[in-house]
Design a protein around this motif. Structure first.
Motif, PDB file in Angstrom:
ATOM      1  N   LEU A  74       0.813  -1.216   0.000  1.00 25.25           N
ATOM      2  CA  LEU A  74       0.000   0.000   0.000  1.00 25.25           C
ATOM      3  C   LEU A  74       0.847   1.266   0.000  1.00 25.25           C
ATOM      4  O   LEU A  74       0.328   2.363  -0.201  1.00 25.25           O
ATOM      5  CB  LEU A  74      -0.942   0.009   1.221  1.00 25.25           C
ATOM      6  N   LYS A  75       2.161   1.119   0.203  1.00 26.62           N
ATOM      7  CA  LYS A  75       3.050   2.277   0.115  1.00 26.62           C
ATOM      8  C   LYS A  75       3.105   2.831  -1.302  1.00 26.62           C
ATOM      9  O   LYS A  75       3.438   3.980  -1.524  1.00 26.62           O
ATOM     10  CB  LYS A  75       4.475   1.883   0.519  1.00 26.62           C
ATOM     11  N   ILE A  76       2.797   1.959  -2.268  1.00 26.04           N
ATOM     12  CA  ILE A  76       2.870   2.367  -3.666  1.00 26.04           C
ATOM     13  C   ILE A  76       1.598   3.097  -4.057  1.00 26.04           C
ATOM     14  O   ILE A  76       0.490   2.603  -3.800  1.00 26.04           O
ATOM     15  CB  ILE A  76       3.076   1.140  -4.574  1.00 26.04           C
ATOM     16  N   LYS A  77       1.752   4.260  -4.668  1.00 21.33           N
ATOM     17  CA  LYS A  77       0.573   4.996  -5.130  1.00 21.33           C
ATOM     18  C   LYS A  77      -0.108   4.206  -6.247  1.00 21.33           C
ATOM     19  O   LYS A  77       0.560   3.642  -7.108  1.00 21.33           O
ATOM     20  CB  LYS A  77       0.973   6.371  -5.640  1.00 21.33           C
ATOM     21  N   GLY A  78      -1.411   4.195  -6.189  1.00 16.72           N
ATOM     22  CA  GLY A  78      -2.148   3.422  -7.178  1.00 16.72           C
ATOM     23  C   GLY A  78      -2.452   2.015  -6.698  1.00 16.72           C
ATOM     24  O   GLY A  78      -3.165   1.279  -7.361  1.00 16.72           O
ATOM     25  N   VAL A  79      -1.869   1.652  -5.561  1.00 14.03           N
ATOM     26  CA  VAL A  79      -2.191   0.358  -4.948  1.00 14.03           C
ATOM     27  C   VAL A  79      -3.077   0.609  -3.738  1.00 14.03           C
ATOM     28  O   VAL A  79      -2.614   1.154  -2.739  1.00 14.03           O
ATOM     29  CB  VAL A  79      -0.931  -0.410  -4.523  1.00 14.03           C
ATOM     30  N   GLY A  80      -4.322   0.249  -3.847  1.00 19.86           N
ATOM     31  CA  GLY A  80      -5.244   0.306  -2.726  1.00 19.86           C
ATOM     32  C   GLY A  80      -5.545  -1.102  -2.265  1.00 19.86           C
ATOM     33  O   GLY A  80      -4.859  -2.057  -2.660  1.00 19.86           O
ATOM     34  N   GLY A  81      -6.566  -1.245  -1.458  1.00 16.57           N
ATOM     35  CA  GLY A  81      -6.877  -2.539  -0.873  1.00 16.57           C
ATOM     36  C   GLY A  81      -7.150  -3.629  -1.886  1.00 16.57           C
ATOM     37  O   GLY A  81      -6.612  -4.729  -1.803  1.00 16.57           O
TER      38      GLY A  81
END
Length: 278
Positions: free
Chosen positions: A203-210
């Motif tokens: 989730l630290k990566i932008k564009g990665v949500g749950g």
DNA sequence: GACCAGGAACCGA
DNA sequence: TCGGTTCATGGT
């Protein structure tokens, strides 16, 4: 070569939405992963013997699906027809990096376009694979491209990604490339982590949500207890099972336990290929 | 021309 | 934490 005599059908496995770079040719599916090319037809995986171990792991060929199916069917009568329909699905162990990028691109997108964006990305920025034609494998001659490494994408500017037509997702791709190649997100560590921690890391990566994190963990690391909820799945749970969105987590955990990911795939595939009202 | 697609970031309460 | 809005792009 590898034989997968039971619980495997390449159509089910490659068309159920977990992967995007397997394409049907006149004699089966051709796919590329880890810089290796292979062909799959019926119950046989055609690859050089030196790659047997790689693809055995990729296809989870040692996993016994009969127990999984038995468990799911006994806990959910409605799921039986989905399992009968897509019983040849195997949840793959895909490359983590490729899966991260693939599902970042999947956000608010549709499968044909996701495939197109990834194909362009590999052709533009991947390496041409040194593929030696081997008539025994039946893989047609052609140009095959690997998935570009994080460092390669990180060396690009965001303008370079415009050719992908990925829209606003290009900045997320760049963020992933930067965090992974700098080691801020260490892909070697994540498979060793407990699921919750691994998810937090992704989730630290932008564009990665749950939802995207769940897909990455399920489709590349075998975290079978996860149940990614996209618009289709939410629709199915609501219309078929009468479950409201807020209740989905408890519903899924109670009903499917540690095999939730398999249930999700059988369900997703069935209701996408058939009318939802039955 | 509106609507949708294997959602997530962003904002205001 | 929670609900609404916006985000590019291409297909229907």
């Amino acid at each position: 070569m590898i034989y997968l005599k039971q619980d495997f059908d390449p159509i089910h496995t490659f068309e159920c939405g977990q992967c995007f770079r397997w394409n049907q040719s006149d004699n089966g599916y051709i796919g590329i992963c880890g810089g290796k090319v292979c062909r799959v037809s019926n119950d046989t995986i055609y690859c050089p013997d030196s790659d047997n171990e790689y693809w055995t792991n990729y296809f989870s060929a040692d996993t016994d699906y009969s127990e999984i199916k038995k468990y799911l069917e006994s806990h959910d009568e409605t799921l039986k027809k989905c399992i009968d329909f897509g019983g040849g699905i195997r949840i793959l162990h895909q490359d983590i990096w490729e899966t991260i990028i693939s599902f970042i691109i999947s956000a608010n997108n549709n499968i044909p376009r996701i495939k197109k964006i990834l194909e362009t990305m590999c052709r533009e920025f991947g390496d041409k694979i040194d593929f030696k034609y081997n008539s025994k494998l039946g893989i047609p001659e052609g140009e095959y491209y690997s998935f570009p490494e994080p460092e390669r994408l990180n060396s690009l500017s965001i303008e370079d990604l415009a050719c992908l037509r990925a829209g606003y997702r290009d900045k997320y791709i760049m963020d992933a490339a930067e965090k992974v190649s700098s080691g801020e997100v260490n892909l070697k560590d994540i498979p060793e982590m407990p699921t919750e921690l691994a998810k937090k890391e992704l989730l630290k990566i932008k564009g990665v949500g749950g939802k995207v994190a769940d897909c990455i963990l399920l489709f590349s690391m075998g975290r079978y207890e996860l149940f990614p909820k996209d618009v289709w799945i939410k629709r199915i749970l609501n219309q078929v099972y009468g479950v409201e969105e807020k209740e989905t987590d408890s519903f899924v955990t109670e009903k499917y336990g540690n095999y939730a990911g398999f249930a999700q795939q059988y369900m997703y595939y069935y209701y996408r290929e058939n009318d939802i009202e039955k």
